[in-house]
Design a protein around this motif. Structure first.
Motif, PDB file in Angstrom:
ATOM      1  N   VAL A 174       0.819  -1.214   0.082  1.00 22.81           N
ATOM      2  CA  VAL A 174      -0.093   0.148   0.028  1.00 22.81           C
ATOM      3  C   VAL A 174       0.730   1.233   0.011  1.00 22.81           C
ATOM      4  O   VAL A 174       0.552   2.221  -0.605  1.00 22.81           O
ATOM      5  CB  VAL A 174      -1.061  -0.235   1.195  1.00 22.81           C
ATOM      6  CG1 VAL A 174      -1.608   1.349   1.210  1.00 22.81           C
ATOM      7  CG2 VAL A 174      -2.126  -1.084   1.177  1.00 22.81           C
ATOM      8  N   ASN A 175       1.962   1.253   0.735  1.00 26.11           N
ATOM      9  CA  ASN A 175       2.707   2.551   0.905  1.00 26.11           C
ATOM     10  C   ASN A 175       3.554   2.721  -0.525  1.00 26.11           C
ATOM     11  O   ASN A 175       3.704   3.800  -0.823  1.00 26.11           O
ATOM     12  CB  ASN A 175       3.639   2.239   1.808  1.00 26.11           C
ATOM     13  CG  ASN A 175       3.438   2.512   3.345  1.00 26.11           C
ATOM     14  OD1 ASN A 175       2.309   3.151   3.557  1.00 26.11           O
ATOM     15  ND2 ASN A 175       4.004   1.805   4.194  1.00 26.11           N
ATOM     16  N   LYS A 187      -4.770  -1.975  -7.835  1.00 26.84           N
ATOM     17  CA  LYS A 187      -5.170  -1.941  -6.648  1.00 26.84           C
ATOM     18  C   LYS A 187      -4.820  -3.383  -5.651  1.00 26.84           C
ATOM     19  O   LYS A 187      -4.658  -4.197  -6.292  1.00 26.84           O
ATOM     20  CB  LYS A 187      -7.121  -1.961  -6.749  1.00 26.84           C
ATOM     21  CG  LYS A 187      -7.257  -0.716  -7.123  1.00 26.84           C
ATOM     22  CD  LYS A 187      -9.015  -0.670  -7.209  1.00 26.84           C
ATOM     23  CE  LYS A 187      -9.317   0.633  -7.699  1.00 26.84           C
ATOM     24  NZ  LYS A 187      -9.110   1.116  -9.006  1.00 26.84           N
ATOM     25  N   VAL A 188      -4.871  -3.206  -4.520  1.00 28.58           N
ATOM     26  CA  VAL A 188      -4.512  -4.242  -3.442  1.00 28.58           C
ATOM     27  C   VAL A 188      -5.469  -4.446  -2.411  1.00 28.58           C
ATOM     28  O   VAL A 188      -5.945  -3.480  -1.937  1.00 28.58           O
ATOM     29  CB  VAL A 188      -3.140  -4.165  -3.101  1.00 28.58           C
ATOM     30  CG1 VAL A 188      -2.806  -2.743  -2.188  1.00 28.58           C
ATOM     31  CG2 VAL A 188      -2.514  -5.399  -2.327  1.00 28.58           C
ATOM     32  N   TYR A 221      -6.212   0.987  -2.371  1.00 32.15           N
ATOM     33  CA  TYR A 221      -6.406  -0.123  -1.394  1.00 32.15           C
ATOM     34  C   TYR A 221      -7.832  -0.294  -1.103  1.00 32.15           C
ATOM     35  O   TYR A 221      -8.891   0.957  -0.880  1.00 32.15           O
ATOM     36  CB  TYR A 221      -5.840   0.486  -0.027  1.00 32.15           C
ATOM     37  CG  TYR A 221      -5.914  -0.260   1.300  1.00 32.15           C
ATOM     38  CD1 TYR A 221      -5.854  -1.539   1.213  1.00 32.15           C
ATOM     39  CD2 TYR A 221      -6.550   0.443   2.270  1.00 32.15           C
ATOM     40  CE1 TYR A 221      -6.148  -2.184   2.497  1.00 32.15           C
ATOM     41  CE2 TYR A 221      -6.744  -0.156   3.499  1.00 32.15           C
ATOM     42  CZ  TYR A 221      -6.463  -1.701   3.678  1.00 32.15           C
ATOM     43  OH  TYR A 221      -6.890  -2.152   4.880  1.00 32.15           O
ATOM     44  N   LEU A 222      -8.419  -1.378  -1.080  1.00 31.72           N
ATOM     45  CA  LEU A 222      -9.482  -1.925  -0.699  1.00 31.72           C
ATOM     46  C   LEU A 222      -9.604  -2.771   0.644  1.00 31.72           C
ATOM     47  O   LEU A 222      -9.002  -3.596   0.949  1.00 31.72           O
ATOM     48  CB  LEU A 222     -10.073  -2.896  -1.813  1.00 31.72           C
ATOM     49  CG  LEU A 222      -9.994  -2.486  -3.269  1.00 31.72           C
ATOM     50  CD1 LEU A 222     -10.562  -3.599  -4.183  1.00 31.72           C
ATOM     51  CD2 LEU A 222     -10.959  -0.985  -3.480  1.00 31.72           C
ATOM     52  N   HIS A 234      -6.581  -5.909  -8.283  1.00 26.74           N
ATOM     53  CA  HIS A 234      -5.318  -6.505  -9.088  1.00 26.74           C
ATOM     54  C   HIS A 234      -4.643  -7.639  -8.262  1.00 26.74           C
ATOM     55  O   HIS A 234      -4.258  -8.675  -8.576  1.00 26.74           O
ATOM     56  CB  HIS A 234      -4.506  -5.513  -9.901  1.00 26.74           C
ATOM     57  CG  HIS A 234      -5.378  -4.570 -10.474  1.00 26.74           C
ATOM     58  ND1 HIS A 234      -5.991  -3.383 -10.169  1.00 26.74           N
ATOM     59  CD2 HIS A 234      -5.765  -4.489 -11.825  1.00 26.74           C
ATOM     60  CE1 HIS A 234      -6.461  -2.661 -11.063  1.00 26.74           C
ATOM     61  NE2 HIS A 234      -6.198  -3.316 -12.203  1.00 26.74           N
ATOM     62  N   ILE A 235      -4.275  -7.354  -7.080  1.00 25.39           N
ATOM     63  CA  ILE A 235      -3.478  -7.993  -6.167  1.00 25.39           C
ATOM     64  C   ILE A 235      -4.127  -8.242  -4.923  1.00 25.39           C
ATOM     65  O   ILE A 235      -4.621  -7.799  -4.045  1.00 25.39           O
ATOM     66  CB  ILE A 235      -2.188  -7.096  -5.992  1.00 25.39           C
ATOM     67  CG1 ILE A 235      -1.457  -6.876  -7.058  1.00 25.39           C
ATOM     68  CG2 ILE A 235      -1.162  -7.938  -5.040  1.00 25.39           C
ATOM     69  CD1 ILE A 235      -0.220  -5.678  -6.692  1.00 25.39           C
ATOM     70  N   LEU A 236      -4.162  -9.631  -4.868  1.00 27.85           N
ATOM     71  CA  LEU A 236      -4.810 -10.155  -3.389  1.00 27.85           C
ATOM     72  C   LEU A 236      -3.919 -11.009  -2.566  1.00 27.85           C
ATOM     73  O   LEU A 236      -3.177 -11.737  -3.085  1.00 27.85           O
ATOM     74  CB  LEU A 236      -5.876 -10.995  -3.971  1.00 27.85           C
ATOM     75  CG  LEU A 236      -7.016 -11.637  -2.654  1.00 27.85           C
ATOM     76  CD1 LEU A 236      -7.667 -10.514  -2.061  1.00 27.85           C
ATOM     77  CD2 LEU A 236      -7.626 -12.512  -3.305  1.00 27.85           C
ATOM     78  N   ILE A 237      -3.653 -10.581  -1.418  1.00 29.92           N
ATOM     79  CA  ILE A 237      -3.081 -11.174  -0.464  1.00 29.92           C
ATOM     80  C   ILE A 237      -3.810 -11.970   0.671  1.00 29.92           C
ATOM     81  O   ILE A 237      -4.564 -11.392   1.357  1.00 29.92           O
ATOM     82  CB  ILE A 237      -2.087 -10.118   0.366  1.00 29.92           C
ATOM     83  CG1 ILE A 237      -1.409  -9.207  -0.498  1.00 29.92           C
ATOM     84  CG2 ILE A 237      -0.867 -10.676   1.197  1.00 29.92           C
ATOM     85  CD1 ILE A 237      -0.623  -8.066   0.129  1.00 29.92           C
ATOM     86  N   THR A 238      -3.291 -13.355   0.625  1.00 32.54           N
ATOM     87  CA  THR A 238      -4.334 -14.188   1.722  1.00 32.54           C
ATOM     88  C   THR A 238      -3.426 -15.308   2.170  1.00 32.54           C
ATOM     89  O   THR A 238      -2.103 -15.332   2.059  1.00 32.54           O
ATOM     90  CB  THR A 238      -5.413 -14.679   0.542  1.00 32.54           C
ATOM     91  OG1 THR A 238      -6.371 -15.575   1.762  1.00 32.54           O
ATOM     92  CG2 THR A 238      -4.840 -15.515  -0.239  1.00 32.54           C
TER      93      THR A 238
END
Length: 256
Positions: A174-175, A187-188, A221-222, A234-238
């Motif tokens: 995000v930064n 977006k992430v 950022y969502l 676009h980018i998903l962190i899980t």
């Protein structure tokens, strides 16, 4: 100001022994016990500060020589000019990278990952995260035009074993993405048990971390499940568990 290892070792040793003496003998003597208190502290201090490894509370310092990682002979601007690096990726890099040179292993990762799967093995503090973060963003900007980037949907999936690692990587991304000036923006979002179930009140809730507010304001950022389900990032962190849920639950089918 240069770091003085010998001075730091001595200061830490003195402070820790002072703490132990206060715990063992008390910070102040009892009434009429001044001499005995002083003798006890002096005796213990001599033992704990001695060079005898069986008595001292500190081991002797170990000096390890660390050699700098080799830097590329190309600047980041050179990599942009020869087509290796997309301009949008350069623009969101921190100044120490943008205005300088990557390490050789970082540049190699950037070049090789265009058409190969890679494994990066390097020491602590060598910038391994940059070896996958910038190549993945570079690939995204190079392979999708503005119209394609404007379409919601997960392109990059980052999987970590713990929520703490997910949150740490989210903050870092995000930064970086908050510096985007291009449109549309990449977006992430993170998808874990800690992801908000409702959209936060960004204007009135002062408890939100600054990096979250900055990412929301920038539009990269969502922060809640309704947002990422309606317009997948676009980018998903899980993590492994939530990835399984996302693949099985009907409400999450739109993510992929």
């Amino acid at each position: 100001m240069k770091f003085n290892a010998a001075k730091a070792y001595k200061e830490i040793k003195e402070q820790y022994i002072h703490f132990l003496l206060d715990r063992a003998c008390g910070p102040f003597p009892n009434r009429g016990d001044d001499d005995a208190w002083e003798k006890r502290r002096k005796y213990l201090k001599e033992i704990w500060k001695s060079d005898n490894p069986r008595q001292s509370v500190f081991a002797k310092p170990i000096i390890e020589g660390l050699f700098p990682y080799p830097q590329s002979d190309k600047t980041v601007d050179d990599l942009c000019n020869d087509g290796t690096l997309h301009k949008n990726v350069r623009d969101i890099m921190p100044p120490y990278l943008k205005d300088g040179n990557l390490y050789v292993h970082q540049q190699t990762a950037l070049e090789k990952s265009k058409d190969k799967n890679i494994i990066v093995a390097s020491g602590t503090g060598s910038g391994k995260t940059e070896c996958f973060m910038y190549p993945m963003l570079n690939d995204l900007f190079k392979n999708e035009n503005s119209e394609q980037l404007n379409e919601a949907g997960v392109r990059i999936l980052l999987i970590y074993p713990t929520n703490a690692l997910v949150k740490d990587q989210l903050k870092r991304l995000v930064n970086i993405l908050s510096k985007q000036t291009c449109d549309p923006k990449v977006k992430v979002a993170m998808y874990t048990s800690q992801t908000r179930t409702n959209m936060p009140d960004w204007e009135h809730n002062l408890n939100n971390p600054e990096w979250e507010y900055t990412g929301h304001k920038n539009g990269c950022y969502l922060s809640s499940k309704p947002e990422l389900r309606e317009t997948p990032p676009h980018i998903l962190i899980t993590n492994y568990s939530m990835l399984e849920y996302a693949m099985l639950r009907d409400c999450d089918q739109g993510l992929f």
